[in-house]
Motif scaffolding. Structure first.
Motif, PDB file in Angstrom:
ATOM      1  N   ALA A 156       0.838  -1.210   0.000  1.00 28.25           N
ATOM      2  CA  ALA A 156       0.000   0.000   0.000  1.00 28.25           C
ATOM      3  C   ALA A 156       0.868   1.253   0.000  1.00 28.25           C
ATOM      4  O   ALA A 156       1.759   1.397   0.847  1.00 28.25           O
ATOM      5  CB  ALA A 156      -0.928  -0.004   1.207  1.00 28.25           C
ATOM      6  N   PRO A 157       0.647   2.188  -0.929  1.00 29.46           N
ATOM      7  CA  PRO A 157       1.481   3.405  -0.982  1.00 29.46           C
ATOM      8  C   PRO A 157       1.424   4.233   0.290  1.00 29.46           C
ATOM      9  O   PRO A 157       2.442   4.784   0.715  1.00 29.46           O
ATOM     10  CB  PRO A 157       0.913   4.160  -2.185  1.00 29.46           C
ATOM     11  CG  PRO A 157       0.226   3.127  -3.010  1.00 29.46           C
ATOM     12  CD  PRO A 157      -0.306   2.126  -2.044  1.00 29.46           C
ATOM     13  N   THR A 161     -13.312  -3.122   5.702  1.00 31.38           N
ATOM     14  CA  THR A 161     -14.611  -2.519   5.376  1.00 31.38           C
ATOM     15  C   THR A 161     -14.998  -2.780   3.936  1.00 31.38           C
ATOM     16  O   THR A 161     -16.129  -3.198   3.642  1.00 31.38           O
ATOM     17  CB  THR A 161     -14.561  -1.012   5.646  1.00 31.38           C
ATOM     18  OG1 THR A 161     -14.269  -0.783   7.033  1.00 31.38           O
ATOM     19  CG2 THR A 161     -15.889  -0.356   5.304  1.00 31.38           C
ATOM     20  N   VAL A 162     -14.075  -2.546   3.017  1.00 28.73           N
ATOM     21  CA  VAL A 162     -14.419  -2.739   1.606  1.00 28.73           C
ATOM     22  C   VAL A 162     -14.579  -4.228   1.298  1.00 28.73           C
ATOM     23  O   VAL A 162     -15.388  -4.607   0.438  1.00 28.73           O
ATOM     24  CB  VAL A 162     -13.354  -2.082   0.703  1.00 28.73           C
ATOM     25  CG1 VAL A 162     -12.054  -2.880   0.675  1.00 28.73           C
ATOM     26  CG2 VAL A 162     -13.883  -1.906  -0.708  1.00 28.73           C
ATOM     27  N   ALA A 208     -12.599   0.424  -5.008  1.00 27.92           N
ATOM     28  CA  ALA A 208     -11.969   0.808  -3.740  1.00 27.92           C
ATOM     29  C   ALA A 208     -11.015  -0.282  -3.255  1.00 27.92           C
ATOM     30  O   ALA A 208      -9.942   0.009  -2.721  1.00 27.92           O
ATOM     31  CB  ALA A 208     -13.048   1.087  -2.687  1.00 27.92           C
ATOM     32  N   PHE A 209     -11.404  -1.526  -3.433  1.00 23.53           N
ATOM     33  CA  PHE A 209     -10.532  -2.647  -3.067  1.00 23.53           C
ATOM     34  C   PHE A 209      -9.231  -2.584  -3.868  1.00 23.53           C
ATOM     35  O   PHE A 209      -8.128  -2.753  -3.315  1.00 23.53           O
ATOM     36  CB  PHE A 209     -11.264  -3.961  -3.324  1.00 23.53           C
ATOM     37  CG  PHE A 209     -10.496  -5.194  -2.930  1.00 23.53           C
ATOM     38  CD1 PHE A 209     -10.711  -5.796  -1.710  1.00 23.53           C
ATOM     39  CD2 PHE A 209      -9.558  -5.760  -3.789  1.00 23.53           C
ATOM     40  CE1 PHE A 209     -10.013  -6.942  -1.339  1.00 23.53           C
ATOM     41  CE2 PHE A 209      -8.844  -6.893  -3.434  1.00 23.53           C
ATOM     42  CZ  PHE A 209      -9.077  -7.493  -2.207  1.00 23.53           C
ATOM     43  N   ALA A 210      -9.334  -2.352  -5.172  1.00 23.52           N
ATOM     44  CA  ALA A 210      -8.140  -2.285  -6.010  1.00 23.52           C
ATOM     45  C   ALA A 210      -7.237  -1.125  -5.607  1.00 23.52           C
ATOM     46  O   ALA A 210      -6.009  -1.232  -5.662  1.00 23.52           O
ATOM     47  CB  ALA A 210      -8.552  -2.157  -7.479  1.00 23.52           C
ATOM     48  N   ASP A 269      -7.462  -6.139  -8.515  1.00 18.86           N
ATOM     49  CA  ASP A 269      -8.891  -6.404  -8.441  1.00 18.86           C
ATOM     50  C   ASP A 269      -9.156  -7.590  -7.515  1.00 18.86           C
ATOM     51  O   ASP A 269      -8.345  -8.526  -7.441  1.00 18.86           O
ATOM     52  CB  ASP A 269      -9.449  -6.713  -9.830  1.00 18.86           C
ATOM     53  CG  ASP A 269      -9.439  -5.495 -10.730  1.00 18.86           C
ATOM     54  OD1 ASP A 269      -9.529  -4.380 -10.186  1.00 18.86           O
ATOM     55  OD2 ASP A 269      -9.328  -5.658 -11.961  1.00 18.86           O
ATOM     56  N   PRO A 270     -10.272  -7.576  -6.823  1.00 19.23           N
ATOM     57  CA  PRO A 270     -10.577  -8.697  -5.923  1.00 19.23           C
ATOM     58  C   PRO A 270     -11.019  -9.924  -6.709  1.00 19.23           C
ATOM     59  O   PRO A 270     -11.602  -9.830  -7.795  1.00 19.23           O
ATOM     60  CB  PRO A 270     -11.722  -8.149  -5.063  1.00 19.23           C
ATOM     61  CG  PRO A 270     -12.389  -7.140  -5.938  1.00 19.23           C
ATOM     62  CD  PRO A 270     -11.298  -6.520  -6.767  1.00 19.23           C
ATOM     63  N   GLY A 271     -10.737 -11.087  -6.143  1.00 13.18           N
ATOM     64  CA  GLY A 271     -11.258 -12.330  -6.706  1.00 13.18           C
ATOM     65  C   GLY A 271     -12.608 -12.643  -6.100  1.00 13.18           C
ATOM     66  O   GLY A 271     -13.362 -11.751  -5.705  1.00 13.18           O
TER      67      GLY A 271
END
Length: 567
Positions: free
Chosen positions: A75-76, A187-188, A257-259, A265-267
């Motif tokens: 995470a940046p 949360t996401v 938001a997850f990405a 991208d979420p699975g």
């Protein structure tokens, strides 16, 4: 019917266009509706009630732990905070340099040429005047200066303490950033799980409404229902289609938001696991938070740093002692002969005693004390905010759990209500409106239960964040943890000397520990407080006037146009 069309998705969002979701406008089949002996109309026995089948969830390809692990590594926001802490570590290295020896080498070379006047010329010998009509001089000097501070009036020791507490505050801020990141990911993650399940419910609802709409149209063609029944069913179908579109768009927003948080991208997300470290009571949560809450730790460390700044400010007026050694070499530059150069060596003890500073030191001390008082009060402000957030999170969990119990019971009742209403509808005892209302009540109960489950889970994560345990070292195993102490050790070792510890002990000999004064509060009066007199506000008329005259000097004026003359 109004109650049917006002039910929405768990969170409002603009709708998107989905070509697969459109209301059917023609009957797909025709049915026969025999009449009973008493003249009532009933549905054909071979016609089965519309089924509600939710598509099974696909096999999960990703877990919450995997998402947290990826965010922790890449995470940046977290990486940027780590580098910010690394820069803070160098403050301690700078403080250590204040008691270490410094050295510098100064080289000075000069060349002068003089055209002698009559007076100078008369003083020169005949040979000099014949060999060199001009006076030429060149020189070269080298000076090596070594300065070793012994006493800094406590400034170096205070700067080391300031750096230490600032680093502690930075580490607490890093923990807070990590906790915020994990809370956002959780949360996401829960949002995607909720919206995926809600979307499946809405899709099944559309299929059921399609079957119901076909049935109503068939009965209308048989002369048993009116166009009002058709309009009721079509309206409810359109509402369900719009809700499906809204939920679909909300799901895509959650995936985006997850990405942004995780970096991909979420699975297919697995069900949310139970979160570790959840307290058995709110009192236990307060005990843990008092020790681990990062905001409270940061506030305490910041107060300690500002307290040390009082000593650093007072050290500006204290004597300073240092040892200085000088080695010099001076001679002619050309021709350069080392044996002809002069060598000099000197050693000095330099004592600097400030006498008059115009009140600067006193102002610095007073300023540092006031800032420290503000930081002391900030600790209590942070503690109150922490308590408020924890109580809110605890109650959110409790209310969501109670809602789940109520909604589970409501869901069972809604199923019985829906099944019974349709059976009575087949017997001609219920209207189309009753069937649609029962369908909507059942769907609303299912969606509300899913939303409450999500709310309870997020509230649990929020409470853990305020306790200070929503971080990698408490939640996960197997993830390599970032160690901020390693960079600090490298910063301390840079330029270290074996005798540094002894010199720091000598410098700290005259350090003065600052005393904390009391924090001034408004005086307590004997008169009870009262609100200032006020007049009753009269009934007002709405206004559309807004003053738009800018303050003088706050806006520019356009430059006058210039006329360009053509040749």
């Amino acid at each position: 019917m109004a109650a049917l069309v006002t039910q929405g998705a768990p969170r409002a969002a603009p709708s998107i266009v989905l070509p697969a979701v459109t209301a059917p406008r023609s009957a797909s089949r025709r049915l026969a509706y025999p009449r009973r002996a008493d003249g009532a109309t009933r549905v054909a026995e071979r016609w089965a009630p519309p089924t509600f089948v939710v598509a099974p969830e696909p096999t999960p390809t990703e877990t919450l732990v995997q998402a947290l692990d990826t965010a922790y590594r890449s995470a940046p926001s977290l990486q940027a905070q780590r580098y910010a802490l690394r820069s803070t570590d160098e403050d301690y290295a700078l403080a250590l340099a204040e008691t270490r020896a410094t050295s510098q080498l100064q080289l000075t070379g000069g060349y002068t040429r003089t055209d002698p006047g009559d007076l100078t010329e008369s003083r020169r010998s005949l040979a000099d005047r014949l060999l060199s009509p001009n006076v030429v001089d060149n020189s070269l000097s080298a000076e090596l200066i070594v300065d070793q501070p012994l006493l800094t009036g406590g400034r170096a020791a205070a700067d080391r303490e300031i750096a230490t507490h600032t680093i502690d505050a930075g580490r607490a801020q890093l923990r807070g950033t990590e906790g915020d990141l994990f809370l956002q990911v959780i949360t996401v993650y829960a949002d995607i799980r909720r919206d995926t399940r809600v979307l499946a419910l809405r899709e099944a609802n559309l299929k059921q409404l399609t079957t119901t709409l076909d049935e109503v149209r068939a009965r209308q063609e048989a002369g048993e229902l009116t166009r009002t029944d058709i309009a009721q069913t079509e309206t409810q179908y359109d509402v369900a289609a719009a809700q499906f579109n809204t939920t679909s768009e909300q799901l895509q927003q959650d995936r985006a938001a997850f990405a942004a948080l995780v970096g991909r991208d979420p699975g297919v997300l697995a069900p949310e696991p139970n979160l570790p470290q959840f307290p058995s009571s709110i009192e236990r949560a307060f005990v843990v938070a008092a020790r681990l809450n990062p905001e409270l730790d940061q506030a305490i460390a910041s107060e300690r740093a500002s307290r040390s700044r009082i000593a650093a400010a007072a050290a500006e007026g204290q004597p300073r002692l240092s040892l200085r050694g000088t080695a010099t070499l001076s001679g002619q530059a050309s021709p350069l002969r080392a044996r002809d150069a002069d060598h000099g060596f000197a050693g000095q003890a330099v004592l600097t005693v400030p006498l008059v500073n115009g009140g600067r030191v006193g102002a610095l001390v007073a300023q540092a004390r006031d800032r420290n008082a503000a930081d002391r009060i900030g600790i209590e402000a942070t503690r109150r905010q922490m308590v408020q957030a924890m109580v809110a999170s605890w109650n959110a969990v409790a209310i969501a759990q109670r809602n789940q119990s109520i909604q589970t019971s409501q869901l069972g009742s809604a199923r019985v209500y829906d099944e019974g209403t349709f059976e009575e509808y087949r017997a001609g005892l219920r209207s189309t409106f009753d069937v649609l209302f029962a369908h909507a009540a059942l769907r609303d109960a299912e969606i509300a239960l899913v939303a409450s489950q999500r709310d309870a889970y997020v509230a649990q994560a929020t409470l853990l964040r305020r306790m200070g345990v929503l971080e990698a070292r408490s939640l996960m195993t197997g993830t390599p943890l970032y160690g901020p102490a390693e960079n600090l050790r490298e910063a301390v070792a840079r330029g270290a000397r074996p005798w540094d510890g002894a010199l720091r002990s000598i410098d700290a000999f005259d350090r003065r520990i600052p005393e904390q004064g009391g924090i001034e509060q408004p005086a307590i009066g004997t008169t009870p407080p009262a609100l200032a007199p006020a007049r009753t506000v009269r009934e007002l008329e709405p206004t559309g006037h807004s003053p738009n005259l800018p303050l003088s000097g706050t806006i520019g004026a356009p430059r006058a146009a210039t006329t360009v003359r053509k040749p």
